[in-house]
Design an enzyme around this catalytic site. Sequence first.
Site, PDB file in Angstrom:
ATOM      1  N   SER A  80      -1.208  46.874 -11.901  1.00  0.00           N
ATOM      2  CA  SER A  80      -1.534  47.323 -10.422  1.00  0.00           C
ATOM      3  C   SER A  80      -0.227  47.738  -9.767  1.00  0.00           C
ATOM      4  O   SER A  80      -0.270  47.781  -8.479  1.00  0.00           O
ATOM      5  CB  SER A  80      -2.445  46.223  -9.999  1.00  0.00           C
ATOM      6  OG  SER A  80      -3.877  46.402 -10.015  1.00  0.00           O
ATOM      7  N   VAL A 138       1.469  53.804 -17.024  1.00  0.00           N
ATOM      8  CA  VAL A 138       1.027  53.075 -18.061  1.00  0.00           C
ATOM      9  C   VAL A 138      -0.139  53.669 -18.936  1.00  0.00           C
ATOM     10  O   VAL A 138      -0.157  54.038 -20.246  1.00  0.00           O
ATOM     11  CB  VAL A 138       0.989  51.647 -18.068  1.00  0.00           C
ATOM     12  CG1 VAL A 138       0.521  50.937 -19.377  1.00  0.00           C
ATOM     13  CG2 VAL A 138       2.218  51.113 -17.779  1.00  0.00           C
ATOM     14  N   ASP A 139      -1.124  54.142 -18.203  1.00  0.00           N
ATOM     15  CA  ASP A 139      -2.322  54.645 -18.949  1.00  0.00           C
ATOM     16  C   ASP A 139      -1.906  55.959 -19.798  1.00  0.00           C
ATOM     17  O   ASP A 139      -2.363  56.118 -20.851  1.00  0.00           O
ATOM     18  CB  ASP A 139      -3.437  54.877 -17.864  1.00  0.00           C
ATOM     19  CG  ASP A 139      -4.649  55.209 -18.259  1.00  0.00           C
ATOM     20  OD1 ASP A 139      -5.070  54.747 -19.542  1.00  0.00           O
ATOM     21  OD2 ASP A 139      -5.612  55.478 -17.526  1.00  0.00           O
ATOM     22  N   ILE A 198       6.155  49.725 -23.211  1.00  0.00           N
ATOM     23  CA  ILE A 198       5.099  49.058 -23.871  1.00  0.00           C
ATOM     24  C   ILE A 198       4.321  49.603 -24.993  1.00  0.00           C
ATOM     25  O   ILE A 198       3.870  49.018 -25.976  1.00  0.00           O
ATOM     26  CB  ILE A 198       3.827  48.633 -22.905  1.00  0.00           C
ATOM     27  CG1 ILE A 198       2.926  47.654 -23.515  1.00  0.00           C
ATOM     28  CG2 ILE A 198       3.090  49.909 -22.471  1.00  0.00           C
ATOM     29  CD1 ILE A 198       2.040  47.056 -22.350  1.00  0.00           C
TER      30      ILE A 198
END
Length: 185
Positions: free
Chosen positions: A137, A48-49, A26
């Site tokens: 999530s 991802v964060d 991403i």
Amino acid sequence: MPEPQRQSPPPPPQSHPRITLIRGDITKQHADAIVNAANSSLLGGGGVDGAIHRAGGPEILEACRALRASHYGRGLPTGQAVATTAGRLPAHWVIHTVGPVYSPNDDRSALLTACHTNSLAVADTLGAKTIAFPAISTGIYGWPIADAAHIAIAAITTTATNVKEVRFVLFDDAAYEAFLRATQP
């Protein structure tokens, strides 16, 4: 004396976006906005964060700290969304949303739906036409990928927005296949 210029509100949502599935990273997406599966602190983390904060550089963390100092002193509540700069990412904005932790005993699907619909609402206020989502999530928060894919696709296909394209950028083949199945009638 001239009248001050007023910022016009975004146009009302018009339609449902085209959905694209991509297997990839991403942080490499050229889109108006990318969605960060953030933790409530907004200060980075794993998955991802962490990848978005590392690739985007200190500008994202600086913007998140400013949000914490102003509106989100206790952190961003689950299901809500807020935008910051994208820093060094090939996008204009990062839309941070906090996904729910999966529980087999408590139906939290409305919160997962809200992550997607609130992210689209923020994208509309920014004027974004393309937005890239991860599988929110499904990492450390433990949501089963097939169920998360169904919820995400349903949220996007039932929400009117001015966004033209929603990309789900999926990290592995299992996630890609789950989202592909969720898009089929």
